[in-house]
Design an enzyme around this catalytic site. Structure first.
Site, PDB file in Angstrom:
ATOM      1  N   LYS A   1      37.798  43.886  39.272  1.00  0.00           N
ATOM      2  CA  LYS A   1      37.572  42.699  38.449  1.00  0.00           C
ATOM      3  C   LYS A   1      36.572  42.956  37.336  1.00  0.00           C
ATOM      4  O   LYS A   1      36.101  42.011  36.700  1.00  0.00           O
ATOM      5  CB  LYS A   1      37.030  41.571  39.333  1.00  0.00           C
ATOM      6  CG  LYS A   1      37.928  41.205  40.508  1.00  0.00           C
ATOM      7  CD  LYS A   1      39.062  40.292  40.085  1.00  0.00           C
ATOM      8  CE  LYS A   1      39.694  39.611  41.288  1.00  0.00           C
ATOM      9  NZ  LYS A   1      40.631  38.547  40.840  1.00  0.00           N
TER      10      LYS A   1
ATOM     11  N   THR B   1      42.079  31.238  40.511  1.00  0.00           N
ATOM     12  CA  THR B   1      43.414  31.160  39.919  1.00  0.00           C
ATOM     13  C   THR B   1      44.049  29.812  40.209  1.00  0.00           C
ATOM     14  O   THR B   1      44.006  29.322  41.342  1.00  0.00           O
ATOM     15  CB  THR B   1      44.297  32.291  40.469  1.00  0.00           C
ATOM     16  OG1 THR B   1      43.613  33.518  40.271  1.00  0.00           O
ATOM     17  CG2 THR B   1      45.636  32.330  39.755  1.00  0.00           C
TER      18      THR B   1
ATOM     19  N   THR C   1      36.992  40.032  31.520  1.00  0.00           N
ATOM     20  CA  THR C   1      37.288  38.623  31.764  1.00  0.00           C
ATOM     21  C   THR C   1      37.284  37.974  30.389  1.00  0.00           C
ATOM     22  O   THR C   1      36.257  37.992  29.712  1.00  0.00           O
ATOM     23  CB  THR C   1      36.211  37.998  32.674  1.00  0.00           C
ATOM     24  OG1 THR C   1      36.213  38.690  33.926  1.00  0.00           O
ATOM     25  CG2 THR C   1      36.484  36.519  32.918  1.00  0.00           C
TER      26      THR C   1
ATOM     27  N   ARG D   1      45.189  44.937  40.782  1.00  0.00           N
ATOM     28  CA  ARG D   1      45.551  44.631  42.181  1.00  0.00           C
ATOM     29  C   ARG D   1      45.506  45.844  43.095  1.00  0.00           C
ATOM     30  O   ARG D   1      45.159  45.729  44.278  1.00  0.00           O
ATOM     31  CB  ARG D   1      46.960  44.028  42.235  1.00  0.00           C
ATOM     32  CG  ARG D   1      47.155  42.776  41.405  1.00  0.00           C
ATOM     33  CD  ARG D   1      46.328  41.629  41.924  1.00  0.00           C
ATOM     34  NE  ARG D   1      46.504  40.447  41.088  1.00  0.00           N
ATOM     35  CZ  ARG D   1      45.717  39.383  41.135  1.00  0.00           C
ATOM     36  NH1 ARG D   1      44.692  39.334  41.957  1.00  0.00           N
ATOM     37  NH2 ARG D   1      45.934  38.349  40.353  1.00  0.00           N
TER      38      ARG D   1
ATOM     39  N   TYR E   1      38.404  46.416  48.560  1.00  0.00           N
ATOM     40  CA  TYR E   1      37.773  45.101  48.760  1.00  0.00           C
ATOM     41  C   TYR E   1      37.256  44.831  50.173  1.00  0.00           C
ATOM     42  O   TYR E   1      36.494  43.866  50.354  1.00  0.00           O
ATOM     43  CB  TYR E   1      38.700  43.973  48.301  1.00  0.00           C
ATOM     44  CG  TYR E   1      39.597  43.375  49.335  1.00  0.00           C
ATOM     45  CD1 TYR E   1      40.685  44.067  49.818  1.00  0.00           C
ATOM     46  CD2 TYR E   1      39.351  42.096  49.850  1.00  0.00           C
ATOM     47  CE1 TYR E   1      41.520  43.506  50.759  1.00  0.00           C
ATOM     48  CE2 TYR E   1      40.171  41.532  50.797  1.00  0.00           C
ATOM     49  CZ  TYR E   1      41.262  42.242  51.249  1.00  0.00           C
ATOM     50  OH  TYR E   1      42.075  41.690  52.195  1.00  0.00           O
TER      51      TYR E   1
ATOM     52  N   GLU F   1      51.634  36.525  42.062  1.00  0.00           N
ATOM     53  CA  GLU F   1      52.375  35.436  42.698  1.00  0.00           C
ATOM     54  C   GLU F   1      53.742  35.215  42.039  1.00  0.00           C
ATOM     55  O   GLU F   1      54.732  34.991  42.732  1.00  0.00           O
ATOM     56  CB  GLU F   1      51.574  34.133  42.598  1.00  0.00           C
ATOM     57  CG  GLU F   1      50.259  34.139  43.353  1.00  0.00           C
ATOM     58  CD  GLU F   1      49.335  33.022  42.882  1.00  0.00           C
ATOM     59  OE1 GLU F   1      48.540  33.253  41.945  1.00  0.00           O
ATOM     60  OE2 GLU F   1      49.443  31.913  43.430  1.00  0.00           O
TER      61      GLU F   1
ATOM     62  N   GLU G   1      44.766  36.414  35.718  1.00  0.00           N
ATOM     63  CA  GLU G   1      44.533  35.237  36.557  1.00  0.00           C
ATOM     64  C   GLU G   1      44.203  34.075  35.636  1.00  0.00           C
ATOM     65  O   GLU G   1      43.235  34.138  34.869  1.00  0.00           O
ATOM     66  CB  GLU G   1      43.409  35.468  37.576  1.00  0.00           C
ATOM     67  CG  GLU G   1      43.837  36.429  38.671  1.00  0.00           C
ATOM     68  CD  GLU G   1      42.929  36.449  39.905  1.00  0.00           C
ATOM     69  OE1 GLU G   1      43.424  36.815  40.985  1.00  0.00           O
ATOM     70  OE2 GLU G   1      41.730  36.123  39.787  1.00  0.00           O
TER      71      GLU G   1
END
Lengths: 419, 419
Positions: free
Chosen positions: A251, A347, A255, A235, A242, A361, A199
């Site tokens: 997540k 994002t 990061t 994902r 979630y 996406e 992201e």
């Protein structure tokens, strides 16, 4: 807009450097055999400000703050201290500075240093403030009619992330295991993630603490600087876990952030406004002026042993909510904010297909794989892929850049419980 | 099961004390004019272990760890250090100890000390692992048919909370402002929370770090101890904000914990099993032995100037998932865990109406207000209310208690932006 500020560090005057005198971003570096300490990027060099401080050439106050492996102690000095130090740095490094002879020995070539986390992350909050991203993801999951959740145009939606998983650019990222269950499966399995994604985000760093609700202007004044941020996302783990309390292990693997904190001061010339509001915001969220920045962003993907392909190009000014709005909302409940809190923007995706900040996406949920130079294609990340985020605000004859935010995907462990 | 261990501190032999020699919980205390430091509760006294360390009477190693205002440095010593120190404490305080004369000067009456946060919270994760609670809330929001989300029987569902909002028992809690929108409203308003609530939980404290996935047994070995935890919740803020990324500002005002960390060692005699599984768990979540504890829990509510009414009584053994299972799940993605991480169990509710751990459930969403002694009733918390959680494991002639976890609700600010 001011043009390029000239420095006696020649490489800082190259119009294509990320680090002209206009920028002066803050990082933590080490050289072979030396301890991590604070440095400032200038052209293709790092200025060892810990060394300058030790020699009494440059100071931000007493006790010393630069010999540590983080900028938190400096942030604690507050905006006046930040301004004074930046002015002192400018004076030392500008063309004609009488201090050149004393400062020059403290320049270390960038290509010889190792970069570390530039600050200690107090807590990490991730937002969902890009309208194109929220619309794209919502369309895929709930259909075009219900793409944006009803609260989205009223609240900068965010969730608490995991600070311990924030790592500096260049750190490898291990593909996670997790519970996976697609709708047609009877029960979940525990297996390596198959839909590992990036992201593209910006991260805002809080440099001033607060105890109660703050206005958007006060929130903006609390922000120390910005980094590029890649919120690696599983994902398939996310889809199953979630509901109802939000993303958790999806997540928490990693990061990545760029190693240089670009200060708010350096970004001032690039302020611009968030988009027009479709619904009027509540007063506490209204911006007193331009609160977002015009920063070009790019993502490249290089397969193992292959060349990088640009897979996305967009701009930070696509965000519907600024970091100042997000921070103001963050404090409404009385939530205490601390020095070192990191806020991910969410994002960043533009309106066009090539401007989307995630493979989810870009490949439209895997249905339209992205073509890479060399003939390969990607729906999601594969082992060995090297992901790189790049970003820069562009002035007249110069750029204020962030350096690269990069990470390589390592294969999942064979057996996560073997040690 | 062992009985009461006899101490020369007479009040520790009272069968009704929370703090017999069997317990020895860890807190941070100060007296008028002295700095916060580590102490151990014994009967109605606090043993000043920082003082004992300074005198060379008791040590956990070098450098000293007890003169700081947190137990984190002690936790860093690891399970062997924890075991050795507990044994040394037991030897000093047991009946007949030849050290009595040297130790006695370091006892401070509990009713003269101020308690502080017993540890620095690295990060705070809150779970949703009570089946009765999840079923009650799900029934209210989605109907009895869809009460439990499909993932609930497979995953200990959790979300990241806000560590900066964790506060020690006795700290007042200010009713928050937030965005509120009920289904019949056209647009949200910014107003003080009208449905402010408690959540009765236990908190598990991580004392050993990890970098990759750990088993349930390894997770259990990483836990240092437990506290009572009240996860103050703004139900109306939550209802509007929580889709799609989970609770955020609704849970960020405050989380109160009891001041004493009851060690896992003290709770060993009270281990019991989590309930039978309706669906078989994936192997990584299976428990190798009893992983939950038999701890009686109680909640009282006292209106301003009024007497406390017991509004709920339940037991920690109602949890479907243990803290060890939650921690094991937390690490599946590779999420790094650190010393001082706090895991909230999720609201603990028994099967009976009087056993529910939140006013949301006790008043069934406000439809069946709870009667208080003195004639008042409550659907949600009112300003001035004092909420108290109590908990104790009961042995043969003794109890291992947690002390009270209390907090008073202050009225919302008139204008949150006036300063």
């Amino acid at each position: 807009m001011t043009g390029l500020r000239q420095s006696w560090v020649e490489s800082a005057n190259d119009p294509e450097t990320d680090f002209p005198l206009n920028n002066l971003p803050y990082g933590v570096f080490s050289t072979e055999g030396s301890a991590p300490r604070c440095g400032v990027a200038i052209g293709d060099m790092v200025l060892d400000v810990a060394g300058l401080e030790a020699e009494g050439i440059l100071s931000a106050g007493d006790p010393p703050v630069f010999s540590r492996p983080s900028w938190n102690a400096f942030m604690e000095l507050g905006p006046e201290g930040w301004t004074g130090f930046r002015a002192a740095l400018m004076a030392l490094l500008k063309t004609g500075s009488p201090m050149r002879g004393r400062v020059e020995p403290f320049l270390v070539p960038l290509d010889t240093v190792r970069m570390h986390m530039p600050f200690d992350v107090a807590e990490y909050t991730d937002f969902y403030a890009g309208r194109n991203h929220a619309t794209n993801v919502g369309t895929m999951f709930r259909g075009a009619e219900n793409a944006l959740p009803p609260n989205w145009l009223h609240i900068p939606i965010g969730y608490n992330g995991r600070a311990s998983s924030v790592m500096v650019s260049g750190t490898d990222v291990r593909r996670p295991w997790g519970q996976l269950k697609s709708p047609e499966m009877e029960a979940p399995v525990f297996a390596p993630c198959k839909r590992f994604d990036l992201e593209l985000e910006m991260g805002a760093i809080v440099g001033v603490p607060s105890q109660g609700p703050v206005s958007v202007q006060e929130a903006d004044d609390m922000i120390f600087g910005y980094v590029l941020l890649n919120d690696w996302s599983a994902r398939d783990i996310q889809a199953w876990e979630y509901q109802p309390l939000g993303p958790f292990q999806a997540k928490a693997t990693a990061t990545s952030i760029s190693p240089w904190i670009v200060t708010k001061a350096a970004l001032e010339p690039f302020r611009t406004s968030t988009p027009a509001r479709e619904k009027e915001l509540l007063p506490y969220l209204r911006e007193p002026g331009p609160m977002i920045y015009d920063i070009d962003l790019m993502v490249t993907l290089a397969p193992e042993g292959g060349v990088p392909t640009v897979i996305a190009e967009t701009n930070y000014n696509e965000m519907y909510y600024s970091a100042a709005q997000q921070l103001a909302h963050h404090t409404t409940s009385g939530c205490p904010m601390r020095v070192g809190d990191l806020l991910g923007s969410g994002t960043i995706s533009g309106a066009e297909p090539r401007q989307r900040g995630s493979l989810l996406e870009l490949s439209w949920g895997g249905k339209e794989p992205v073509a890479l130079d060399g003939g390969a294609e990607r729906s999601f990340l594969e082992d060995g892929d090297v992901l790189t985020l790049l970003g820069a605000a562009r002035g007249d004859g110069f750029r204020v850049g962030f350096g690269a935010c990069t990470g390589r995907v390592l294969p999942a462990l064979d057996d996560p419980y073997a040690r």
